[in-house]
Scaffold this active site. Structure first.
Site, PDB file in Angstrom:
ATOM      1  N   HIS A 135     -38.150 -23.053  11.934  1.00  0.00           N
ATOM      2  CA  HIS A 135     -37.042 -23.366  11.024  1.00  0.00           C
ATOM      3  C   HIS A 135     -35.736 -23.123  11.788  1.00  0.00           C
ATOM      4  CE1 HIS A 135     -34.278 -22.546   7.642  1.00  0.00           C
ATOM      5  NE2 HIS A 135     -35.135 -23.187   6.873  1.00  0.00           N
ATOM      6  N   ASP A 212     -40.918 -14.613  12.064  1.00  0.00           N
ATOM      7  CA  ASP A 212     -40.271 -15.185  10.884  1.00  0.00           C
ATOM      8  C   ASP A 212     -41.347 -15.295   9.809  1.00  0.00           C
ATOM      9  OD1 ASP A 212     -39.303 -16.783   8.889  1.00  0.00           O
ATOM     10  OD2 ASP A 212     -38.461 -18.319  10.196  1.00  0.00           O
ATOM     11  N   GLN A 215     -42.297 -17.576   5.084  1.00  0.00           N
ATOM     12  CA  GLN A 215     -43.313 -18.318   4.320  1.00  0.00           C
ATOM     13  C   GLN A 215     -44.650 -17.579   4.248  1.00  0.00           C
ATOM     14  OE1 GLN A 215     -42.619 -20.878   2.546  1.00  0.00           O
ATOM     15  NE2 GLN A 215     -40.745 -21.706   3.431  1.00  0.00           N
ATOM     16  N   LYS A 238     -38.250 -16.188  -2.105  1.00  0.00           N
ATOM     17  CA  LYS A 238     -39.463 -17.014  -1.973  1.00  0.00           C
ATOM     18  C   LYS A 238     -40.682 -16.263  -2.487  1.00  0.00           C
ATOM     19  CE  LYS A 238     -37.795 -19.362   2.218  1.00  0.00           C
ATOM     20  NZ  LYS A 238     -37.269 -20.629   1.742  1.00  0.00           N
ATOM     21  N   CYS A 376     -34.923 -28.390   7.468  1.00  0.00           N
ATOM     22  CA  CYS A 376     -34.335 -27.439   8.428  1.00  0.00           C
ATOM     23  C   CYS A 376     -35.242 -27.257   9.636  1.00  0.00           C
ATOM     24  CB  CYS A 376     -34.044 -26.084   7.780  1.00  0.00           C
ATOM     25  SG  CYS A 376     -32.852 -26.192   6.464  1.00  0.00           S
TER      26      CYS A 376
HETATM   27  N1  C6P Z   1     -36.970 -22.528   4.140  1.00  0.00           N
HETATM   28  C1  C6P Z   1     -37.516 -24.521   2.869  1.00  0.00           C
HETATM   29  O1  C6P Z   1     -37.361 -25.302   1.922  1.00  0.00           O
HETATM   30  P1  C6P Z   1     -33.419 -18.133   3.894  1.00  0.00           P
HETATM   31  O2  C6P Z   1     -32.665 -19.386   3.603  1.00  0.00           O
HETATM   32  O3  C6P Z   1     -32.653 -17.229   4.824  1.00  0.00           O
HETATM   33  O4  C6P Z   1     -33.946 -17.426   2.692  1.00  0.00           O
HETATM   34  O5  C6P Z   1     -34.756 -18.593   4.674  1.00  0.00           O
HETATM   35  C2  C6P Z   1     -34.655 -19.367   5.826  1.00  0.00           C
HETATM   36  C3  C6P Z   1     -36.020 -19.735   6.324  1.00  0.00           C
HETATM   37  C4  C6P Z   1     -36.465 -19.192   7.512  1.00  0.00           C
HETATM   38  N2  C6P Z   1     -37.695 -19.447   7.988  1.00  0.00           N
HETATM   39  C5  C6P Z   1     -38.547 -20.250   7.342  1.00  0.00           C
HETATM   40  C6  C6P Z   1     -39.916 -20.480   7.901  1.00  0.00           C
HETATM   41  C7  C6P Z   1     -38.150 -20.843   6.142  1.00  0.00           C
HETATM   42  O6  C6P Z   1     -39.005 -21.652   5.504  1.00  0.00           O
HETATM   43  C8  C6P Z   1     -36.855 -20.605   5.627  1.00  0.00           C
HETATM   44  C9  C6P Z   1     -36.377 -21.289   4.385  1.00  0.00           C
HETATM   45  C10 C6P Z   1     -36.655 -23.278   2.940  1.00  0.00           C
HETATM   46  O7  C6P Z   1     -38.365 -24.714   3.736  1.00  0.00           O
HETATM   47  C11 C6P Z   1     -35.208 -23.639   2.817  1.00  0.00           C
HETATM   48  S1  C6P Z   1     -34.648 -24.675   4.149  1.00  0.00           S
END
Ligand code: C6P
Length: 420
Positions: A135, A212, A215, A238, A376
């Site tokens: 991401h 990371d 997910q 999430k 993203c």
């Molecule tokens: N992915 C998706 O729809 P934040 O925005 O900081 O809570 O998370 C960012 C982020 C980082 N790593 C991974 C693997 C992610 O999936 C995400 C967030 C969302 O896939 C929003 S783009």
């Protein structure tokens, strides 16, 4: 297909219909009476009543700043805030609460490491190793760091089935690699990476490992000690919690060695005219008034998930995802991206000749919420040879019936746009 395979702690199957009743938002019809089908959980999950009530409870009964007020309300707020830290530490099997830094979310956690650890530890000529399925949150901070320090950022390629190229990973490892930054579960392909093995190999060449887990932590049991992660980042929103709260887990020796990310109130021990000393862990990294209400409600979300059991959630979602992939692939012209043997519930796909945005807008009109776009993950889109994808992503409260609604809506979309 036995979607009730997920077993709770008591060994009983997951009572999905019962769990759904905890989520008021799911019980509604939209547009002209279509039951809402929410399949955009990788973007953000829905919140159970207990979490929503925890927010109201804080503001109606004990709203106060934490760690400074010596009055009743302040003590209540501080106790509840710190309870979340203990719950998160236990949830991850972290050695102590000192390992748990509260942030605004995954993105901020990763940036904290890139600045506070990266600027002091990455030098000219070093290599930062990430992967082709990251991401942007686990890529752009490393690009900025690499550029600032004169380091090189290398990406481990992704194979056709959506898994990492392990041979390429092995041959990228050298003493020059100072950091491996890897996603535990891809938000596009659903791939669950073998983080434990990757971390062990990276450690052998002396690299640190940042996982990371945006997910993975919401969907499966994650044990930071078993994985031997040096840093791990994830977001509350999430995993049934509110937005604006998240976690950086880090090994204590690393946090001790790092300078603060931001300066201000709360993160100091003593402030002299010209220099300061820092507060103990983890407060050294929590400058200013934190997101009190959301962190407290996040603790309630952790309790809620623990009450169901992360193994049960993971098992249930594995079966539901297999069902979803099977049903989607029955739709003529539809191609699912990523068929890793170990995968979670983010399922990205395309229908030849149909733009993902048109598709998602059409299925939305049928009451079904999915996501469309580059998610993203632009480098991965280029690898897949598409500008964008459509993505359905499940959580434990989704059902086979909802997957059927999605596939029916996609078939109707094909007819509407003159396909198949
Ligand atoms: N992915 C998706 O729809 P934040 O925005 O900081 O809570 O998370 C960012 C982020 C980082 N790593 C991974 C693997 C992610 O999936 C995400 C967030 C969302 O896939 C929003 S783009």
């Amino acid at each position: 297909m036995n979607v009730n395979a997920g077993k709770t702690r008591t060994g009983a199957p997951l009572d999905v219909e019962g769990l759904r009743r905890d989520f008021p938002i799911l019980d509604q019809t939209i547009y002209d009476g279509k039951p809402l089908v929410y399949l955009d959980n990788a973007a953000t999950s829905q919140k159970p009543k207990a979490v929503i009530e925890a927010l109201t409870d804080y503001y109606t009964r004990y709203n106060a700043n934490v760690h400074r007020a010596l009055h009743y309300l302040g003590e209540q707020a501080t106790a509840r805030f710190e309870e979340t830290r203990a719950k998160v530490a236990a949830f991850l099997n972290a050695p102590s609460e000192r390992n748990i830094v509260f942030t605004r979310g995954t993105t901020e956690s990763i940036n904290l490491v890139a600045y506070a650890w990266g600027r002091a530890n990455i030098e000219n000529g070093d290599v930062i190793l990430a992967t082709g399925m990251e991401h942007h949150s686990n890529l752009v901070p490393w690009q900025i760091l690499a550029r600032a320090q004169g380091a090189e950022l290398q990406l481990v390629p992704v194979l056709e089935d959506g898994t990492l190229d392990r041979d390429a990973f092995n041959s990228s490892l050298s003493p020059k690699v100072k950091l491996l930054a890897v996603t535990h579960m891809s938000n596009v392909l659903g791939t669950i990476n073998p983080v434990k093995g990757l971390a062990a190999a990276a450690h052998e060449v002396g690299a640190k490992v940042l996982v990371d887990a945006a997910q993975s932590v919401p969907h499966m049991a994650v044990d930071v000690r078993d994985l031997d992660a040096d840093f791990m980042a994830f977001s509350s929103h999430k995993m049934c919690g509110p937005t604006g709260a998240g976690v950086l887990y880090a090994k204590e020796t690393l946090l001790e060695s790092m300078d603060p990310f931001m300066g201000g109130g709360e993160m100091i021990s003593r402030v002299n005219d010209d220099y300061s000393t820092w507060a103990d862990l983890p407060y050294k990294f929590e400058a200013g008034t934190p997101n009190i209400a959301d962190v407290i409600a996040f603790g309630v979300a952790v309790d809620y998930l623990s009450g169901i059991g992360m193994e049960a959630i993971h098992e249930y979602e594995r079966d539901l995802t297999a069902y979803a992939v099977g049903r989607l692939e029955e739709v003529p012209g539809l191609r699912v991206f990523g068929h890793a043997p170990e995968r979670g519930g983010a399922v990205s796909f395309e229908i030849e000749g149909l733009h993902p945005h048109d598709l998602s807008q059409y299925v939305d009109q049928q009451g079904v919420a999915i996501r469309a776009g580059h998610l993203c993950a632009q480098p991965l889109m280029r690898r897949l040879g598409v500008p964008a994808v459509s993505r359905a992503s499940v959580y434990f409260y989704n059902t086979e019936r909802e997957i059927d609604c999605l596939t029916d809506a996609l078939r109707r979309a094909c007819q509407f746009f003159g396909h198949g």
